[in-house]
Scaffold this active site. Sequence first.
Site, mmCIF file in Angstrom:
data_model
loop_
_atom_site.group_PDB
_atom_site.id
_atom_site.type_symbol
_atom_site.label_atom_id
_atom_site.label_comp_id
_atom_site.label_asym_id
_atom_site.label_seq_id
_atom_site.Cartn_x
_atom_site.Cartn_y
_atom_site.Cartn_z
ATOM 1 N N ASP A 282 -35.570 127.294 64.743
ATOM 2 C CA ASP A 282 -37.002 127.439 64.634
ATOM 3 C C ASP A 282 -37.572 126.884 63.487
ATOM 4 O O ASP A 282 -38.766 126.514 63.842
ATOM 5 C CB ASP A 282 -37.396 128.768 65.162
ATOM 6 C CG ASP A 282 -37.052 129.179 66.529
ATOM 7 O OD1 ASP A 282 -36.289 128.279 67.264
ATOM 8 O OD2 ASP A 282 -37.660 130.086 67.077
ATOM 9 N N CYS B 89 -29.019 132.559 65.401
ATOM 10 C CA CYS B 89 -30.440 132.372 65.392
ATOM 11 C C CYS B 89 -31.334 132.720 66.746
ATOM 12 O O CYS B 89 -30.741 132.999 67.541
ATOM 13 C CB CYS B 89 -30.809 130.930 64.751
ATOM 14 S SG CYS B 89 -30.192 130.914 63.051
ATOM 15 N N ASP B 90 -32.435 132.487 66.510
ATOM 16 C CA ASP B 90 -33.537 133.172 67.376
ATOM 17 C C ASP B 90 -33.413 133.287 68.924
ATOM 18 O O ASP B 90 -33.263 134.350 69.550
ATOM 19 C CB ASP B 90 -34.941 132.367 67.115
ATOM 20 C CG ASP B 90 -35.386 132.605 65.819
ATOM 21 O OD1 ASP B 90 -34.440 132.679 64.998
ATOM 22 O OD2 ASP B 90 -36.536 132.793 65.608
ATOM 23 N N LYS B 91 -32.944 132.242 69.583
ATOM 24 C CA LYS B 91 -32.887 132.026 70.892
ATOM 25 C C LYS B 91 -31.557 132.188 71.506
ATOM 26 O O LYS B 91 -31.154 132.455 72.613
ATOM 27 C CB LYS B 91 -33.561 130.928 71.708
ATOM 28 C CG LYS B 91 -35.072 130.845 71.211
ATOM 29 C CD LYS B 91 -35.785 132.016 71.350
ATOM 30 C CE LYS B 91 -36.969 132.073 70.335
ATOM 31 N NZ LYS B 91 -36.828 131.716 68.939
ATOM 32 N N CYS C 254 -32.382 133.628 58.465
ATOM 33 C CA CYS C 254 -33.388 133.722 57.343
ATOM 34 C C CYS C 254 -33.418 135.203 56.826
ATOM 35 O O CYS C 254 -32.919 136.207 57.654
ATOM 36 C CB CYS C 254 -34.829 133.414 57.948
ATOM 37 S SG CYS C 254 -34.906 131.664 58.185
ATOM 38 N N GLU D 48 -44.155 129.191 68.752
ATOM 39 C CA GLU D 48 -44.349 130.094 67.504
ATOM 40 C C GLU D 48 -45.324 129.545 66.806
ATOM 41 O O GLU D 48 -45.484 128.299 66.450
ATOM 42 C CB GLU D 48 -43.019 130.209 66.942
ATOM 43 C CG GLU D 48 -41.938 131.119 67.578
ATOM 44 C CD GLU D 48 -40.868 131.467 66.628
ATOM 45 O OE1 GLU D 48 -40.169 132.331 67.109
ATOM 46 O OE2 GLU D 48 -40.710 131.024 65.639
ATOM 47 N N SER E 289 -43.193 133.898 65.172
ATOM 48 C CA SER E 289 -42.111 134.028 64.332
ATOM 49 C C SER E 289 -41.761 135.473 63.925
ATOM 50 O O SER E 289 -42.781 136.349 63.697
ATOM 51 C CB SER E 289 -41.817 133.205 63.194
ATOM 52 O OG SER E 289 -40.899 133.305 62.365
#
Length: 552
Positions: A78, A119-121, A192, A442, A468
């Site tokens: 992202d 990570c995110d998704k 992160c 985002e 985010s």
Amino acid sequence: MRSNIIKEGIEHAPHRALLYAGGLSDKNIKKPFIGIASSFTDLVPGHAGMRDLERQIEKGIHSNGGQAFIFGVPAVCDGIAMGHCGMRYSLPSRDLIADCVETVASAHQLDGLVLLTNCDKITPGMLIAALRLNIPCIIVTAGPSLEGSCKGETLTFIRGSYEAIGKYRIGEITESKLCEMEHYACPTIGSCQGLYTANTLACLTEVMGMSLPGCATAAAVSSKKKRIAFDSGYVVCDLVRENILPKDIITKDSLRNAIVADLTLGGSTNSILHLLAIAQSADIELSLDDFEELSSKIPQIIKLDPSSTLTMTDLDNAGGISGVFKTLWGNTPELKNTKNLIGQTVEEIANSAWVNNEVIRPLNDPITSNPGLAILHGNIAPDGAVVKISGVDKDVFEFKGTAKVFNHEEDAMKAITDDVVVAGDVVVIRYEGPKGGPGMREMLAPTALLVGKGLGKKCALITDGRFSGGTRGLCIGHIAPEACMGGIIGLIEDGDEIKIDINKRTIDLLVSDEVLEARKANFKPYVNEVPKGYLAKYQRNVSQANKGAIAQ
């Protein structure tokens, strides 16, 4: 075994021939077939270290009588996709990932899966796939990065890059200082460092019981993470033998436990989208009402970057998710005594855990009586909107400002950069919702720029897009219905007054009903360029944010 359908009987000689071609022996072909769905890519720093973890998982599987097969799953960073058309693909990739895992596991009749993600998704996509397939599965999240350091200043990704840009724009730091900070903001592989979306979902996965204790917070570069990867490969073979399924673990109670943890952690607003989508895949009724109900009962006991200087390293050292359980258990009736994949209950984990209450605050001395997240309603968001309270300064819990309206994130970014946005403004970014975007981008770049320019406590930003997990400031997202579906956010005009009251959980456009009706009569939604390919399919099928923005 499920895999017997491709390896037993005279009629399956062709199937066996192909399996032997891959190097299987007569002994190994009789073992449970375990897929390792790996989202390795060196495009994504959070995933670049997964080759080592694949090997560890593979060793664990083979040590406990299974046969491992690695296959690839796409991953989007992202941070790299942010601020341009690439971000339109980020949220839709969640559904694509679920489709990929479901396709490979079903086509090859795998007996079980280890889902290697970070990570995110990718993590929610893996969980959705696990529930669709409902075969034995375990999640391994690859872990957070270590924090950076630049000439004595501790850095994280958001503070060392996005917010640093804002500081440079107002002359607080030089271009050479900005260059130094970007080199040291992300010193290692891993997700992160703060409680952004990736780490929030890792924590909630552990809370729900789909990963081993300690997995969520163990650093990507640690030996602890390697041991957890090995143990996960070993455990999945037991799950296959005992037929322990994802739907046995992800229940209404475990999902509500995830909400409790999310509220007390002050996690990413994206987690709300993902938990709603995960619930749908498990055929469990979950709505924004569950978040609203629990938010009135759950205080925030942890505050991590970007809302403080503490990172995931500090959370891990303070006891991790087990320490959170220890703090909540017995004092929070909303936390239910669910089991994880290896049969441990919340109570058992809590009773054996250690916790540092300077980081994970006790319930009688929370950071705030407010939860980390909240749902807002009002004429702008009749179907709900989401705010990360943990990232909002108390001085602006009540905010009234003047609308400055933009139909694209890029237009808002230019206005903030050029000082068109000033103190007292409410930045409205619309046509960025699930359908309108499409893809619900985002808005980290504009929010971080506002903070970096010293406007984080002086402006608000509202959008039918999303944020985010690294966002902080008075930022309200997921506004539903979105602009392209006739939502009130599409009727806001420059100069309108908007009132936000976090204490009362409201967000309202201060315009008379008569004026709104007149605007509705003349409303023509702005239309983004019609996408082709995958985004076009997603746009046709995606639900609104309050339903999880899942494509069905």
